[in-house]
Enzyme design. Structure first.
Site, short mmCIF file in Angstrom:
data_model
loop_
_atom_site.label_atom_id
_atom_site.label_comp_id
_atom_site.label_asym_id
_atom_site.label_seq_id
_atom_site.Cartn_x
_atom_site.Cartn_y
_atom_site.Cartn_z
N GLU A 78 48.57 42.55 49.77
CA GLU A 78 49.03 43.46 48.72
C GLU A 78 48.07 44.63 48.57
O GLU A 78 48.48 45.79 48.42
CB GLU A 78 49.16 42.71 47.39
CG GLU A 78 50.32 41.75 47.33
CD GLU A 78 50.51 41.14 45.96
OE1 GLU A 78 50.12 41.79 44.98
OE2 GLU A 78 51.04 40.02 45.88
N ASP A 96 35.31 41.05 48.93
CA ASP A 96 34.42 41.92 48.16
C ASP A 96 33.29 42.46 49.06
O ASP A 96 32.57 41.67 49.68
CB ASP A 96 33.83 41.13 47.00
CG ASP A 96 33.19 42.02 45.95
OD1 ASP A 96 32.66 43.09 46.30
OD2 ASP A 96 33.19 41.63 44.76
#
Length: 220
Positions: A197, A122
């Site tokens: 991913e 993040d």
């Protein structure tokens, strides 16, 4: 008793997985190879593992390296457990732990790790959230002593502002930068890159991937 929500079921399955999940990991500080992996191979960790595609493929392709997947959220780590349990071969070189990164010193001893991966963590873009960024000076100074001499921190992000911030932190702290690029796939590191991913999704949409590598050049 009512039916548990799927998230809770996944968490319980993770916690009960003696094969892959390590309960009370602080018991093994300085003893991961001796008591958990039972070999002397290098240990590499991913902080903020997420769904685990990256570290799963690393473990699959590098049986001579020990891997530890770390994330704060057990529900997310359960997705990595799904990959491990459905794999056609049993991987003995990967373990899962659920901790907050700020407590990592309780889990690993100095010079116990060979490489730390920070993949698309993040960016915490708001200024008043800087203290949560895993590449701020607090966290990098927390991570580096855990590395063996010449051990590496590898950081990837698609967020250019986060990359520039992380690069500035490394330079301001006089850390040893061995590699930095704003276009990973056009660099020498592209050949051996393993995608997450998230990375696959956004690179396919044309986003450039940034990467920097910091080396621990201070002997413990």
């Amino acid at each position: 008793m009512g039916r548990l929500r799927k998230d809770y079921q996944d968490e319980l399955r993770l916690f009960n997985s003696q094969e892959f999940y390590v309960l009370n990991p602080n018991q093994y500080k300085g003893l991961w190879n001796q008591q958990i992996f039972k070999n002397n191979n290098n240990i590499e960790i991913e902080v903020g593992t997420g769904k685990g595609t990256f570290i799963f493929n690393k473990a699959l392709k590098n049986k001579n390296i020990n891997f530890i997947a770390i994330d704060k959220y057990p529900t997310i780590l359960a997705k990595l457990l799904n990959k491990l349990e459905s794999c056609s071969e049993t991987l003995t070189n990967i373990k899962i732990i659920s901790i907050d990164a700020k407590n990592i010193n309780d889990i690993f001893d100095k010079s116990e790790i060979s490489k730390i991966y920070l993949n698309f963590v993040d960016p915490w873009p708001k200024t008043h959230h800087e203290k949560f960024r895993l590449t701020n000076s607090f966290y990098l100074n927390l991570f580096l002593p855990l590395l063996k001499q010449d051990g590496l921190i590898e950081f990837k992000t698609d967020n250019l502002n986060f990359f520039n911030y992380s690069l500035s932190v490394a330079r301001e702290n006089s850390f040893c930068l061995t590699f930095a690029t704003k276009n990973l796939y056009s660099s020498a590191h592209a050949k051996d890159n393993i995608q997450t991913e998230y990375e696959r999704k956004w690179s396919n949409r044309g986003y450039k991937i940034n990467k920097l590598v910091i080396k621990n050049n201070i002997s413990q």
